[in-house]
Design an enzyme around this catalytic site. Structure first.
Site: not given
Lengths: 352, 392, 352, 392
Positions: D244, D379
């Site tokens: 992905e 993050e």
């Protein structure tokens, strides 16, 4: 596409790394002995006819090792200017190739900011040659140059370039160190008389040569910045791993980790931009300008942010002249301004 | 609600403004305007001028020789002095150790040290940081061993601003090794000419000598030179750090810096031969800075009002430090950007001359990188705020 | 200076907080019953003659509670426009004060972007009045308005304002919801005939009134943004404290802590800017414009960054319409655009 | 070194370009250009077109029905298709579960599921996240208990894109409680029409229904539907996550978005009545974005070259995700900024009409906030890079 180095290029890269580790002994004479001074000069003019990739490899290494030698100016910009002006047969080029003769480019003026194509310095015709009046305010490495390649305006539309020996009459030179420790000079021409063959190339026709020469030098500076950025990133990573605060290495603090990641992202982007500029130097004018200016504009920003972060993450040590980090940061900030800052190059990119 | 000062405060402002207009000698004023550093002699001369006016210590209570001004008065005073390009009263005696001494010192210490601070005769420096104790000050290693009526001090201090000008240093030293590292730290007052004190200059990236390393080698310090109780130094240190971070009137200096930059842009050549001030990108960035400085000014007034109402300085004082440091960095950066390559010449060789002001712009730009490092880094300030607002 | 609330103001603040907690029951009728609709209208015109501070208090509370009522438009902008145009005696103002009559400001046009002073909508004279032709593309809360205050150009130099009933002939209205959930309308005027007294104030003289009315509304929107930002900051802090990931609350991650700190800094700066705009509304024109435009320009930036951070720190939950955080974020983004975005207001500040 | 493709690759590009120019129906192409969402029928129709051309699975090896293209060919293909406003082949069968099945599945699973994926007849969705297991996927609670030849699955999945269109879901479920949380997770293939599967729509802030919650209540799944070994699901999940995050050709879509935005600015009214494209600030911001997109394009080529040389995708693939997400956010933001208040109308009431494209710009802008959240937040990506470059 292919981004790998040939065996020769890899050897050159290793050689530059060894040279740069020499620190203050990383002298011009050694660079000449290694034939790097000849690398960007066509074979027909006594050089090695190397490609932009070799220049990139050398400059990245110099940047990484913080070597303050005007390779981009003396070995890339000036030779390109001469050959592009159709002066490739001049003996000076052989001297430049062998490293015995040094040239400096006198293009910048206080009044014209980053525009290299509209000098105010005036060259007037006289019966047996030319007479120059005006000021070049910022000539990198001017003190070490044997002659200057000076941009000027004549009666014609476009800019012209004149070759002026360092001891020409009516030429005063003031030398100084820049904040990055590199030397530069201010040249004042007062009725400086030159012979007719001081004009290089056609009168008023130097624009394209100036542009290409500056583009090559600018791509070279991008590579220098990349090397310096990588060095700062590695030094900062090492500092974070070793420096202890509050009972753990700084590398344990997530905020500092992410700052280092941002430095990494900046380095990777700078590498892409440097490759783009380097590998598009031979493209047609618009594509070349867009590649080089995109690279310089972005690297000016990325280099500054890496410089700031390196200082910040090194704390007070980053503020000390004795450590390399601060000096390397200053060089990065300086590169951001040389031959046009980010604003200038974004504009040039957009108008191309 | 109102943003404006009271009539009494406005009258006070007039008084200060009148004084500020003629207090500083022209040469001094010019140096301040151009961002040039003052000499020690100039700082001392300026302190004498202030003392002659009765304003030697604007932040001190009247009983110790201060002005006894309210916070608003101090704010007005600092604003007006900054607006008139008067120097700051920069020595650390006034801002740091003086308040420690009149708050925690004994009668003898006050009698002996406060007058010299007020007159500018005695210059102090602050000995806190060590190589392995920067942001993490509690890790400091310099130790003082009791020997009769003296302590014998060994260790080193680093990043000591103006130590080479100083007559005295107030230093945090370890007087015992406790489990909790903060305990066992004491504050000593040490004459800089004591035997065993060596000052080594540290050159900063602006090629300037302002900070120093101090070596302490068997330095004998009378026990009477300890401030307060043994082991209580950490508390005094924190008291000082909070003061250092406190509400300064730097925002007025920021406004002055923006004004000076705007002047500069009117004269600086931009693209197409028009002045940089007419360059849409440059002008817009300057407007952005000006707007943020205005915001900081209002925030300072808000914090001031809170302090006057008796609230403790909390996360908001860290906020002021973060924001003013960041703005100062951006303003000084822009001043150098405005110069382009003309801003690069830094050290003249032989008999060369530099464009006026060029080197100062760069020097301020480079040194300003330290504002997010020294006195509690921007990261530490954010940790402090996070603890408070998250209740961590 | 003094930033404390009076006892009455504190009571108002508490009352607004209670009202806003009512959620969907926070109706216009209740606001009218609480007399807030009258607060910004002078006593001489049947209002309460409250100050900008009362408006700020109400708007901050509405922002905090995400109450979608057009208080800034209907109770601040429109009444100001009427009184400043010398129409303070009009009975409409009493209706607006009591909340029984609602007005909407029709100023924005697709062609003029954020410039309110040079409308293209044309008002032509006819023997017994005026005839309007043109489009107002974005009229906040137009569907609920009983009449519109429409800016137009006549033969004169400056803009004029006309009062147009919702059922005026030749007026077509299209209604829609904006991305922040607030309703707005597009008005198309085709030969809309109006009586002579539809012109409010002097022909071509409405500029100063429009400016002041918009400045008051803009300051009010700043306060609404502040309330929404504070609410998002608190919700995000709470989320970080309670949401567990990798075996600890999110609040344990330093990077997220510092993001929250940045949200805090943004809120504090927004509060300062809101106070500046509010307390300078009565100053002379240039000072007022600089204060309001500085505030709006900066708050547009700060609000957006708080909105983005709130979504990001809430993770996927921040993306869901069912949670308040995303909706509040959208409102903040919308406020940033209403009556001029950051670019517009920086320019206005610089030119004032 | 060279930036350019080989002659063979350039010839391949011509081939793709020719196909791309006429492959998609005009209506579909217009929707892609305007950033409008395709319907499921359109996606399926597009997949049929691709299959008819023999390009049903550009990233699959030839033996499983793919094209067997090199990475460079895939890159060229994706670039050219994007440049011609062709839709992406968006279903998760092709990009995610297909590769898992031909890599880790058994012969029966391949035979049964791959054809439907290639033809577009079977639509798959991905069941990973749970309310308490987002970024921290190992915390997932959905459990499968063995009962004869079945697992009985209970729990829920959330943020499931296009679950309401799907025929099948591949889900990570807990098949035992091990000390190390990653162990004991298995991957199951579950028909969406199985008894006990409930799909609940989730409306996102762009007022759209694309993602869903799935409740699993005593759902019986044959053991034969488990992919690979019991407890090995975490590895397949990681395999998918890496895919992905892998080298996508999104940068070409970014370039298209910049081009479209530039067109838009030429028509959008700016200050002073001139088009926004002539507004110095706006034009400069667009130039900045364009330059950064160019940088990303080169970075993609570099990563591609590394992958072709056999290097593992490392920190650089996280980098691509971070940078492309950030750029997409800024581009879509600028498209809305360009509209000003004209961009605000979103839902027409009664028989109102919206300005063409307005709502799409806002919808893309709002939904794009998710690009730094879904599939590993920005993050988390930074944590991944930090671990690699710091050797933590």
């Amino acid at each position: 596409m292919d981004f790998s180095l040939t065996t020769e290029q890899q050897m050159l890269s290793d050689s530059v790394a060894r040279f740069a580790r020499g620190g203050t002994e990383a002298s011009w004479a050694t660079m000449a002995a290694l034939c790097w001074t000849a690398i960007a000069i066509p074979e027909a003019s006594g050089g090695l006819g190397g490609s932009a990739v070799e220049v990139m490899i050398i400059m990245e290494g110099l940047g990484r090792g913080l070597v303050a030698q005007p390779f981009a100016e003396s070995c890339v910009l000036c030779p390109t200017l001469l050959t592009e002006l159709g002066e490739g047969h001049r003996p000076e080029l052989q001297g430049m190739a062998s490293g015995t003769l040094r040239a400096a480019f006198a293009g910048a003026e206080a009044e014209t900011r980053f525009d290299p194509l509209n000098p105010r310095l005036r060259a007037g015709r006289r019966p047996d040659g030319w007479i120059l009046d005006g000021v070049k305010s910022f000539v990198p490495d001017g003190a070490a140059a044997d002659h200057f390649l000076v941009t000027a305006r004549t009666g014609s539309e476009g800019p012209s370039v004149f070759r002026v020996p360092r001891d020409a009459p009516g030429l005063e030179r003031e030398d100084f160190l820049c904040f990055d420790g590199h030397p530069a000079s201010r040249l004042r021409f007062t009725g400086t008389a030159l012979p007719a063959d001081a004009l290089l190339g056609a009168e008023g026709g130097a624009g394209p040569a100036i542009e290409l020469a500056l583009d090559r030098a600018t791509a070279a500076l991008c590579a220098e910045a990349l090397g310096a950025m990588e060095a700062l990133r590695e030094a900062t990573a090492e500092h974070l791993r070793t420096r202890q605060q509050f009972g753990q290495p700084l590398a344990g603090f997530q905020v500092l980790q992410h700052r280092l990641v941002d430095m990494f992202l900046a380095c990777e982007e700078a590498r892409s931009m440097t490759l783009l500029a380097t590998l598009r130097l031979e493209a047609e004018r618009r594509e070349r300008i867009r590649a080089v200016s995109a690279a310089k504009a972005r690297i000016a920003q990325l280099a500054r942010s890496v410089a700031y972060q390196a200082i910040q993450l090194h704390g007070a040590m980053g503020m000390c002249e004795e450590f390399t980090v601060g000096r390397q940061a200053k060089r990065l900030i300086a590169i951001g301004m040389l031959y046009g800052d980010a604003d200038h190059h974004r504009r040039r990119f957009a108008c191309a | 609600m109102r943003l404006d000062f009271t009539p009494e405060e406005l009258a006070f402002r007039e008084e200060v403004r009148e004084f500020a207009a003629r207090a500083a000698p022209d040469a001094m004023r010019r140096k301040v305007r151009d961002g040039e550093e003052l000499t020690k002699d100039e700082f001392v001369a300026w302190q004498r001028i202030m003392q002659a006016r009765g304003w030697a210590a604007p932040s001190w209570p009247r009983e110790h020789g201060g002005t006894g001004w309210t916070l608003s008065q101090r704010h007005i005073f600092e604003e007006e002095m900054a607006a008139a390009d008067c120097p700051q009263q920069a020595h650390f005696g006034l801002s740091l150790i003086g308040p420690v001494l009149y708050t925690f010192g004994d009668e003898e210490q006050r009698r002996r040290h406060l007058p010299g601070i007020l007159s500018g005769d005695v210059w102090w420096c602050q000995g806190y940081s060590e190589r392995q104790a920067g942001s993490d000050l509690a890790a400091l290693q310099t130790h003082a061993v009791r020997d009769g009526d003296d302590y014998v001090v060994n260790g080193h201090k680093i990043w000591v601003t103006y130590a080479h000008w100083a007559d005295m240093i107030f230093a945090l030293v370890r007087t015992s090794r406790e489990e909790k590292r903060q305990r066992g730290i004491s504050m000593l007052l040490i004459p800089m000419d004591a035997k065993g004190v060596t000052v080594r200059p540290i050159e900063t990236i602006d090629r300037n000598h302002q900070i120093n390393e101090i070596l302490l080698d068997d330095v004998r310090v009378p026990v009477a030179n300890r401030v307060g109780a043994e082991g209580a130094g950490w508390g005094y240190g924190k008291f000082l750090l909070a003061r250092e971070r406190g509400v300064g009137a730097t925002q007025r200096r920021l406004r002055r810096a923006v004004e000076r930059l705007r002047d500069r842009l009117r004269r600086a050549p931009g693209p197409d031969g028009r002045p940089l001030a007419e360059d849409a990108l440059f002008a817009d960035r300057l407007t952005q800075l000006e707007i943020e400085v205005i915001g900081l000014e209002v925030t300072v007034l808000r914090v001031l009002a809170e302090l006057e109402a008796g609230h403790e300085p909390d996360a908001r004082s860290s906020m002021l430090k973060i924001r003013s440091a960041e703005l100062l960095q951006r303003i000084t950066e822009m001043a150098v950007e405005a110069g382009g390559t003309e801003a690069m010449p830094f050290v003249p060789l032989d008999d060369a001359t530099l464009p006026p002001g060029a080197a100062h712009a760069v020097r301020n730009y480079l040194y300003t990188r330290a504002t997010t490092i020294f006195g509690g880094s921007a990261e530490i300030q954010r940790n402090v705020i996070a603890r408070q607002i998250l209740g961590l």
